[in-house]
Scaffold this motif. Structure first.
Motif, PDB file in Angstrom:
ATOM      1  N   SER A   7       0.786  -1.229   0.000  1.00  0.00           N
ATOM      2  CA  SER A   7       0.000   0.000   0.000  1.00  0.00           C
ATOM      3  C   SER A   7       0.818   1.279   0.000  1.00  0.00           C
ATOM      4  O   SER A   7       0.440   2.216  -0.706  1.00  0.00           O
ATOM      5  N   PRO A   8       1.943   1.387   0.738  1.00  0.00           N
ATOM      6  CA  PRO A   8       2.721   2.633   0.642  1.00  0.00           C
ATOM      7  C   PRO A   8       3.262   2.893  -0.759  1.00  0.00           C
ATOM      8  O   PRO A   8       3.302   4.042  -1.212  1.00  0.00           O
ATOM      9  N   VAL A   9       3.636   1.836  -1.470  1.00  0.00           N
ATOM     10  CA  VAL A   9       4.133   1.999  -2.838  1.00  0.00           C
ATOM     11  C   VAL A   9       3.018   2.506  -3.741  1.00  0.00           C
ATOM     12  O   VAL A   9       3.205   3.424  -4.545  1.00  0.00           O
ATOM     13  N   ARG A  10       1.838   1.887  -3.591  1.00  0.00           N
ATOM     14  CA  ARG A  10       0.700   2.339  -4.402  1.00  0.00           C
ATOM     15  C   ARG A  10       0.320   3.774  -4.066  1.00  0.00           C
ATOM     16  O   ARG A  10      -0.032   4.563  -4.944  1.00  0.00           O
ATOM     17  N   LYS A  11       0.410   4.099  -2.775  1.00  0.00           N
ATOM     18  CA  LYS A  11       0.060   5.453  -2.365  1.00  0.00           C
ATOM     19  C   LYS A  11       1.003   6.469  -2.974  1.00  0.00           C
ATOM     20  O   LYS A  11       0.586   7.528  -3.453  1.00  0.00           O
ATOM     21  N   ARG A  12       2.304   6.156  -2.974  1.00  0.00           N
ATOM     22  CA  ARG A  12       3.270   7.069  -3.586  1.00  0.00           C
ATOM     23  C   ARG A  12       3.028   7.200  -5.082  1.00  0.00           C
ATOM     24  O   ARG A  12       3.148   8.289  -5.656  1.00  0.00           O
ATOM     25  N   GLY A  13       2.682   6.064  -5.729  1.00  0.00           N
ATOM     26  CA  GLY A  13       2.401   6.124  -7.163  1.00  0.00           C
ATOM     27  C   GLY A  13       1.186   6.982  -7.467  1.00  0.00           C
ATOM     28  O   GLY A  13       1.202   7.784  -8.411  1.00  0.00           O
ATOM     29  N   ARG A  14       0.136   6.840  -6.655  1.00  0.00           N
ATOM     30  CA  ARG A  14      -1.064   7.645  -6.874  1.00  0.00           C
ATOM     31  C   ARG A  14      -0.784   9.115  -6.616  1.00  0.00           C
ATOM     32  O   ARG A  14      -1.303   9.990  -7.318  1.00  0.00           O
ATOM     33  N   LEU A 280       8.679  11.902 -21.893  1.00  0.00           N
ATOM     34  CA  LEU A 280       8.827  12.638 -20.640  1.00  0.00           C
ATOM     35  C   LEU A 280       7.821  12.151 -19.599  1.00  0.00           C
ATOM     36  O   LEU A 280       8.169  11.982 -18.416  1.00  0.00           O
ATOM     37  N   VAL A 281       6.579  11.915 -20.027  1.00  0.00           N
ATOM     38  CA  VAL A 281       5.569  11.408 -19.098  1.00  0.00           C
ATOM     39  C   VAL A 281       5.966  10.029 -18.584  1.00  0.00           C
ATOM     40  O   VAL A 281       5.830   9.716 -17.396  1.00  0.00           O
ATOM     41  N   ARG A 282       6.476   9.201 -19.476  1.00  0.00           N
ATOM     42  CA  ARG A 282       6.896   7.861 -19.086  1.00  0.00           C
ATOM     43  C   ARG A 282       8.031   7.914 -18.058  1.00  0.00           C
ATOM     44  O   ARG A 282       8.091   7.085 -17.139  1.00  0.00           O
ATOM     45  N   LEU A 283       8.929   8.867 -18.182  1.00  0.00           N
ATOM     46  CA  LEU A 283      10.009   9.002 -17.214  1.00  0.00           C
ATOM     47  C   LEU A 283       9.490   9.375 -15.826  1.00  0.00           C
ATOM     48  O   LEU A 283      10.087   9.022 -14.814  1.00  0.00           O
ATOM     49  N   VAL A 284       8.351  10.089 -15.789  1.00  0.00           N
ATOM     50  CA  VAL A 284       7.816  10.558 -14.503  1.00  0.00           C
ATOM     51  C   VAL A 284       6.951   9.506 -13.829  1.00  0.00           C
ATOM     52  O   VAL A 284       7.105   9.230 -12.637  1.00  0.00           O
ATOM     53  N   VAL A 285       6.011   8.902 -14.576  1.00  0.00           N
ATOM     54  CA  VAL A 285       5.020   8.020 -13.947  1.00  0.00           C
ATOM     55  C   VAL A 285       5.068   6.588 -14.457  1.00  0.00           C
ATOM     56  O   VAL A 285       4.243   5.769 -14.054  1.00  0.00           O
ATOM     57  N   GLY A 286       6.000   6.254 -15.326  1.00  0.00           N
ATOM     58  CA  GLY A 286       6.103   4.888 -15.792  1.00  0.00           C
ATOM     59  C   GLY A 286       5.341   4.646 -17.087  1.00  0.00           C
ATOM     60  O   GLY A 286       4.715   5.550 -17.642  1.00  0.00           O
ATOM     61  N   PRO A 287       5.351   3.384 -17.551  1.00  0.00           N
ATOM     62  CA  PRO A 287       4.825   3.084 -18.892  1.00  0.00           C
ATOM     63  C   PRO A 287       3.349   2.729 -18.955  1.00  0.00           C
ATOM     64  O   PRO A 287       2.856   2.420 -20.026  1.00  0.00           O
ATOM     65  N   GLY A 288       2.623   2.733 -17.850  1.00  0.00           N
ATOM     66  CA  GLY A 288       1.215   2.345 -17.876  1.00  0.00           C
ATOM     67  C   GLY A 288       0.391   3.286 -18.736  1.00  0.00           C
ATOM     68  O   GLY A 288       0.344   4.494 -18.480  1.00  0.00           O
ATOM     69  N   HIS A 289      -0.278   2.741 -19.750  1.00  0.00           N
ATOM     70  CA  HIS A 289      -0.963   3.593 -20.724  1.00  0.00           C
ATOM     71  C   HIS A 289      -2.231   4.239 -20.182  1.00  0.00           C
ATOM     72  O   HIS A 289      -2.702   5.229 -20.729  1.00  0.00           O
ATOM     73  N   ARG A 290      -2.818   3.695 -19.115  1.00  0.00           N
ATOM     74  CA  ARG A 290      -4.005   4.329 -18.558  1.00  0.00           C
ATOM     75  C   ARG A 290      -3.682   5.686 -17.931  1.00  0.00           C
ATOM     76  O   ARG A 290      -4.572   6.523 -17.771  1.00  0.00           O
ATOM     77  N   VAL A 291      -2.431   5.896 -17.592  1.00  0.00           N
ATOM     78  CA  VAL A 291      -1.968   7.209 -17.141  1.00  0.00           C
ATOM     79  C   VAL A 291      -1.233   7.930 -18.270  1.00  0.00           C
ATOM     80  O   VAL A 291      -1.389   9.132 -18.458  1.00  0.00           O
ATOM     81  N   LEU A 292      -0.462   7.177 -19.037  1.00  0.00           N
ATOM     82  CA  LEU A 292       0.360   7.762 -20.089  1.00  0.00           C
ATOM     83  C   LEU A 292      -0.472   8.467 -21.153  1.00  0.00           C
ATOM     84  O   LEU A 292      -0.119   9.571 -21.598  1.00  0.00           O
ATOM     85  N   VAL A 293      -1.587   7.870 -21.560  1.00  0.00           N
ATOM     86  CA  VAL A 293      -2.391   8.444 -22.642  1.00  0.00           C
ATOM     87  C   VAL A 293      -3.001   9.795 -22.253  1.00  0.00           C
ATOM     88  O   VAL A 293      -2.803  10.795 -22.951  1.00  0.00           O
ATOM     89  N   PRO A 294      -3.762   9.893 -21.138  1.00  0.00           N
ATOM     90  CA  PRO A 294      -4.315  11.215 -20.798  1.00  0.00           C
ATOM     91  C   PRO A 294      -3.253  12.239 -20.430  1.00  0.00           C
ATOM     92  O   PRO A 294      -3.400  13.430 -20.726  1.00  0.00           O
ATOM     93  N   ALA A 295      -2.151  11.782 -19.795  1.00  0.00           N
ATOM     94  CA  ALA A 295      -1.078  12.729 -19.467  1.00  0.00           C
ATOM     95  C   ALA A 295      -0.389  13.233 -20.727  1.00  0.00           C
ATOM     96  O   ALA A 295      -0.008  14.412 -20.807  1.00  0.00           O
ATOM     97  N   SER A 296      -0.231  12.379 -21.733  1.00  0.00           N
ATOM     98  CA  SER A 296       0.358  12.815 -23.000  1.00  0.00           C
ATOM     99  C   SER A 296      -0.558  13.793 -23.712  1.00  0.00           C
ATOM    100  O   SER A 296      -0.094  14.733 -24.371  1.00  0.00           O
ATOM    101  N   LEU A 297      -1.862  13.590 -23.577  1.00  0.00           N
ATOM    102  CA  LEU A 297      -2.820  14.529 -24.169  1.00  0.00           C
ATOM    103  C   LEU A 297      -2.637  15.926 -23.572  1.00  0.00           C
ATOM    104  O   LEU A 297      -2.511  16.918 -24.297  1.00  0.00           O
ATOM    105  N   LEU A 298      -2.594  15.999 -22.249  1.00  0.00           N
ATOM    106  CA  LEU A 298      -2.421  17.298 -21.590  1.00  0.00           C
ATOM    107  C   LEU A 298      -1.030  17.874 -21.859  1.00  0.00           C
ATOM    108  O   LEU A 298      -0.876  19.066 -22.131  1.00  0.00           O
TER     109      LEU A 298
END
Length: 349
Positions: A7-14, A280-298
């Protein structure tokens, strides 16, 4: 590993994801407001906010300039940057290579051929929409041609698609050069300016054409995000997990063709946004596309709006091509990315 340990790892990721999206949204608002007020006829942000809230400005000329020129240009830069960022994430996820970008499948070069044909031969059958329409259709045709030519045995390999795209890009470049040779001086100048990229001619009528296509591309990208995560494990592993790899690739290629063709048809060729932002987004939050796609849009929207702001303000009484600005930023970054890939990961096989 217990749930308490995870849970602490997930919390930091979120938390990292939340901070990233909050920063991107804040940057988007700030850049959009500043960009709307910047230019040869400068306006304070307070006037921009007054216009957006429907309150009249003391200077009617300023209000007219905001709604007729500035706001369409800002919105177009946000839309084009957003779709280029999303399409870059899709291409990198599909090819499994962070160095991939939308131009790999020939959509930009194909759109350039369509635009050049319209310019050189003076086509006007769609009025002001003729050149963008020709570019859009040619971009779609070129992309689907690359996909069809790279298929073998009912499957499409990433390497064969990349090599086919390189060949088609070369042919398209030669056609553009031929059209510049046969065209007159005015056509040559128009072609050169179009290839450098710009949103200076944006109007609300153009925005209403591009916006639905950008929304469709973004929706498809978000829907495909989870399957792209599975595809990153490899084609065989993804098939074992229930992913129809060929169908997924076809859907992604169609989405990229529609989105990038729409962007290129109205803004010209703008390079490196689809390469720089997703990485750049991948370097910050990793390769997961559920985050990568909307973050790349913004991120793409923020980057292109900022580049357009720099293009309008870097040189007094001049409007630099936005594609030149993004290339000046993206070129050094691409070189750094190549060096980093080679030294830390041994290059791409």
């Amino acid at each position: 590993m217990t749930a308490v340990e995870v849970s602490p790892v997930r919390k930091r990721g979120r938390t990292k994801v939340f901070v990233l999206f909050a920063a991107l949204l804040m940057a988007l608002v700030v850049v959009a407001l500043v960009s709307a007020g910047a230019g040869q006829y400068g306006l304070p942000v307070s006037d921009v906010l007054r216009a957006l809230t429907g309150r009249p400005l003391a200077d009617p000329y300023a209000e007219g300039a905001l709604w007729a020129v500035r706001f369409p240009r800002v919105v177009m830069s946000l839309l084009v940057g957003a779709v280029l960022g999303v399409c870059g994430a899709l291409m990198q996820g599909t090819f499994g290579n962070p160095l991939a970008e939308p131009g790999v499948v020939g959509v930009s070069s194909g759109a350039a051929v369509g635009a050049c044909l319209s310019i050189v031969f003076g086509w006007t059958f769609l009025g002001a929409f003729t050149t963008p329409g020709a570019a859009f259709v040619a971009g779609l045709i070129t992309t689907f041609a690359v996909y069809a030519l790279s298929r073998s045995g009912g499957r499409t390999g990433t390497v064969s698609m990349i090599l086919t795209g390189v060949a088609v890009n070369a042919v398209a470049g030669a056609v553009v050069a031929l059209l510049m040779f046969v065209g007159d001086q005015a056509a040559r100048e128009q072609i050169v300016f179009w290839q450098l990229g710009s949103v200076a001619g944006a109007r609300w009528s153009y925005v209403w054409v591009v916006a639905p296509l950008v929304v469709v591309t973004a929706v498809v990208a978000l829907a495909a995000a989870r399957r792209l995560d599975l595809l990153s494990l490899g084609d065989r592993q993804a098939r074992h997990l229930g992913v129809d790899v060929e169908r997924l690739r076809l859907v992604v290629i169609c989405a990229v063709a529609v989105g990038v063709s729409a962007a290129v048809s109205y803004a010209g060729i703008i390079s490196f946004v689809g390469l720089v932002v997703p990485h750049l987004v991948r370097l910050v939050v990793g390769p997961g596309h559920r985050v990568l796609v909307p973050a790349s849009l913004l991120g793409g929207a923020v980057l292109l709006a900022a580049a357009d702001l720099a293009a309008r303000t870097a040189v007094a009484y001049a409007d630099l091509p936005i594609g030149m600005v993004t290339a000046l930023i993206g070129g050094p970054f691409f070189f750094w990315l190549l060096r980093r890939t080679r030294t830390r990961e041994g290059g791409w096989a």
